[in-house]
Design an enzyme around this catalytic site. Structure first.
Site, PDB file in Angstrom:
ATOM      1  N   CYS A 162      38.471  29.594  32.148  1.00 24.37           N
ATOM      2  CA  CYS A 162      38.747  30.942  32.181  1.00 24.37           C
ATOM      3  C   CYS A 162      39.207  31.313  30.693  1.00 24.37           C
ATOM      4  O   CYS A 162      39.689  32.441  30.767  1.00 24.37           O
ATOM      5  CB  CYS A 162      39.881  30.910  33.331  1.00 24.37           C
ATOM      6  SG  CYS A 162      39.437  30.423  34.953  1.00 24.37           S
ATOM      7  N   HIS A 302      47.278  36.845  31.397  1.00 27.62           N
ATOM      8  CA  HIS A 302      46.157  36.222  32.027  1.00 27.62           C
ATOM      9  C   HIS A 302      46.475  36.353  33.498  1.00 27.62           C
ATOM     10  O   HIS A 302      45.587  36.654  33.988  1.00 27.62           O
ATOM     11  CB  HIS A 302      46.260  34.724  31.790  1.00 27.62           C
ATOM     12  CG  HIS A 302      45.364  34.073  32.419  1.00 27.62           C
ATOM     13  ND1 HIS A 302      44.068  34.204  32.013  1.00 27.62           N
ATOM     14  CD2 HIS A 302      45.441  32.821  32.998  1.00 27.62           C
ATOM     15  CE1 HIS A 302      43.138  33.214  32.648  1.00 27.62           C
ATOM     16  NE2 HIS A 302      44.017  32.588  33.230  1.00 27.62           N
ATOM     17  N   GLU A 313      53.649  31.884  32.485  1.00 27.40           N
ATOM     18  CA  GLU A 313      53.400  32.826  31.830  1.00 27.40           C
ATOM     19  C   GLU A 313      54.582  33.943  31.440  1.00 27.40           C
ATOM     20  O   GLU A 313      54.702  34.115  30.425  1.00 27.40           O
ATOM     21  CB  GLU A 313      51.933  33.859  32.069  1.00 27.40           C
ATOM     22  CG  GLU A 313      51.638  34.618  31.236  1.00 27.40           C
ATOM     23  CD  GLU A 313      50.240  35.003  31.320  1.00 27.40           C
ATOM     24  OE1 GLU A 313      49.799  35.633  30.584  1.00 27.40           O
ATOM     25  OE2 GLU A 313      49.750  35.116  32.209  1.00 27.40           O
ATOM     26  N   LYS A 331      43.887  41.433  36.419  1.00 25.18           N
ATOM     27  CA  LYS A 331      43.009  40.875  37.626  1.00 25.18           C
ATOM     28  C   LYS A 331      43.764  41.087  39.007  1.00 25.18           C
ATOM     29  O   LYS A 331      42.963  41.089  40.048  1.00 25.18           O
ATOM     30  CB  LYS A 331      43.582  39.171  37.573  1.00 25.18           C
ATOM     31  CG  LYS A 331      42.834  38.678  36.225  1.00 25.18           C
ATOM     32  CD  LYS A 331      43.228  37.136  36.347  1.00 25.18           C
ATOM     33  CE  LYS A 331      42.500  36.477  35.081  1.00 25.18           C
ATOM     34  NZ  LYS A 331      42.815  36.759  33.744  1.00 25.18           N
ATOM     35  N   HIS A 336      39.699  37.648  39.486  1.00 28.75           N
ATOM     36  CA  HIS A 336      39.585  36.687  38.163  1.00 28.75           C
ATOM     37  C   HIS A 336      38.100  36.495  38.204  1.00 28.75           C
ATOM     38  O   HIS A 336      37.310  35.537  39.000  1.00 28.75           O
ATOM     39  CB  HIS A 336      40.238  35.428  38.954  1.00 28.75           C
ATOM     40  CG  HIS A 336      40.667  34.690  37.432  1.00 28.75           C
ATOM     41  ND1 HIS A 336      39.720  34.610  36.460  1.00 28.75           N
ATOM     42  CD2 HIS A 336      41.203  33.348  37.597  1.00 28.75           C
ATOM     43  CE1 HIS A 336      40.319  33.707  35.592  1.00 28.75           C
ATOM     44  NE2 HIS A 336      41.208  32.734  36.245  1.00 28.75           N
ATOM     45  N   PHE A 395      41.319  25.962  32.947  1.00 25.52           N
ATOM     46  CA  PHE A 395      41.498  24.614  33.552  1.00 25.52           C
ATOM     47  C   PHE A 395      40.958  23.747  32.389  1.00 25.52           C
ATOM     48  O   PHE A 395      40.159  24.009  31.542  1.00 25.52           O
ATOM     49  CB  PHE A 395      40.548  24.311  34.581  1.00 25.52           C
ATOM     50  CG  PHE A 395      40.814  24.946  35.978  1.00 25.52           C
ATOM     51  CD1 PHE A 395      42.162  25.470  36.111  1.00 25.52           C
ATOM     52  CD2 PHE A 395      39.891  24.694  36.923  1.00 25.52           C
ATOM     53  CE1 PHE A 395      42.630  25.830  37.619  1.00 25.52           C
ATOM     54  CE2 PHE A 395      40.358  24.950  38.280  1.00 25.52           C
ATOM     55  CZ  PHE A 395      41.603  25.587  38.466  1.00 25.52           C
TER      56      PHE A 395
END
Length: 407
Positions: A162, A302, A313, A331, A336, A395
């Site tokens: 991502c 994010h 975050e 998002k 996403h 990831f």
């Protein structure tokens, strides 16, 4: 070389719209785009955020070459064309040897992979398409963009989950500063909303279960968040050294002044609980830009709407940026888009700088208790933003932060 890098063009195809302007308008309205997806019918999670164009409509825009492309590549080609046009460039007139293409991708062409696997299983080897491999390999979006634009400079396809889109932008900046090219077409694409991919994310516990009200399912930084909504899309930026852009009289939308990249080295899917890797990426990006934390006026987070991701975050932002810059998380509107998300969000950060407007976080009344961050909610916030950061985490423990400055 330390010359700043100019962002001279943007191209977006997202669930909020078929262009940069349409996407910006949708994000500023702050209404979620998630809906029930017929392609996911019968699965435990059957909602997604799709680009609002059917494949035949996309193919007509691309032209004759679309027959050989995956949806993944088609989205990239269209976003790249918009970005190049927005930059005032004509591929028929440029020196293609000095044009780089860096298009990231997290998953590759999921629909085509699953379709051909089904054909092999049900119909036999003779019914598998001869285009299977060139469609599903994750670098082919970059390859098709290069072919479409006649760009013969460096061609790369970063895959950092991502964070792929942000990685692509950072790599393109490096190529420019090293003198390897004069123009870089950089970004990412993803079209992986398929039964297998969605089921895999569901099994990993990553997806929202709010399928009764899809548009309200992605809730970045909210107390009631429970996962993300899978999406597709593409985002492309045209980057040039500032001197090159000035020499041809180009409009500069913003400047890319810093990049930071680290790895958690912790776990395949879970972020490091102490947030050390993400913090190091943010501090490295600011150092690269020769800026201090208090210079940051806006954070494009994010913000995936997952329990662990948002908590980490939020803590990172509060710890490194205690002056509480305005935070948004696209998002909530767009879902996403996996590998494409970092490029899409970098483009939206450019637009925030250019328009002096921070879009709201969709489906959020106030940050969850304990999150000491200033999220923009309900409606866009007019703000004179001079420096902004865009976070991307993936990831594998990939952390990438971009620092952008108003032109």
């Amino acid at each position: 070389m330390t010359e700043p890098v100019a962002v001279t063009g943007l191209g977006l195809l997202t669930p909020a719209g078929e262009s940069t302007d349409a996407t910006w308008g949708g994000v500023c309205r702050g209404a979620g785009t998630a809906s029930h997806d017929p392609a996911l019918a019968g699965l435990p999670v059957d909602i997604s955020c799709r680009v609002p164009l059917a494949r035949d409509a996309l193919d007509r825009r691309v032209g004759r070459a679309a027959w050989r492309m995956s949806r993944n590549a088609v989205l990239a080609v269209l976003a790249a064309r918009e970005a190049v046009h927005d930059a005032g460039l004509d591929p028929r007139a440029w020196d293609g040897d000095r044009v780089a293409v860096v298009i990231g991708c997290g998953m590759g062409a999921g629909a085509e992979r699953e379709e051909q696997a089904g054909r092999l299983r049900e119909l036999g080897a003779d019914m598998v398409s001869a285009l299977t491999v060139p469609q599903i390999i994750p670098n082919m979006a970059a390859g098709e963009v290069s072919i479409d634009l006649g760009a013969r400079g460096p061609g790369l396809a970063p895959s950092t989950a991502c964070a792929s889109g942000a990685t692509a932008v950072a790599v393109a900046r490096d190529l420019l500063l090293l003198g390897r090219c004069d123009i870089a077409v950089a970004g990412a694409t993803e079209a992986a909303v398929t039964p297998l991919t969605v089921t895999g994310f569901w099994r990993a516990g990553s997806l929202s279960r709010h399928t009764d009200a899809p548009a309200g399912a992605p809730r970045p930084f909210a107390a009631g968040r429970d996962g993300f909504v899978p999406a597709e899309g593409a985002g492309v930026l045209v980057l040039e050294r500032t001197g090159h852009a000035a020499a041809r009289g180009a409009r500069v939308r913003a400047r890319l002044v810093g990049c930071g990249s680290t790895s958690d080295a912790h776990h395949p899917t879970a972020p490091a609980p102490d947030g050390r890797g993400a913090e190091a990426a943010l501090r490295a990006a600011l150092a690269d830009a020769d800026l201090a934390p208090h210079d940051v006026g806006h954070v494009n987070a994010h913000g995936t709407s997952t329990l662990l991701g948002d908590a980490g975050e939020a803590a990172l932002i509060a710890r490194v940026l205690p002056h509480r810059p305005g935070v948004t998380a696209p998002k909530g509107v767009l879902g996403h888009s996996l590998g494409a998300a970092g490029a899409v969000e970098a483009a939206l950060t450019v637009l925030t700088l250019q328009h002096g407007t921070v879009p709201p976080v969709a489906n959020l009344d106030a940050p969850a208790p304990g999150f000491d961050i200033d999220c923009v909610t309900k409606e866009p916030r007019r703000q004179d933003v001079r420096i902004a950061v865009s976070h991307s985490f993936g990831f594998g423990g990939h952390n990438v932060v971009l620092v952008l400055a108003r032109a």
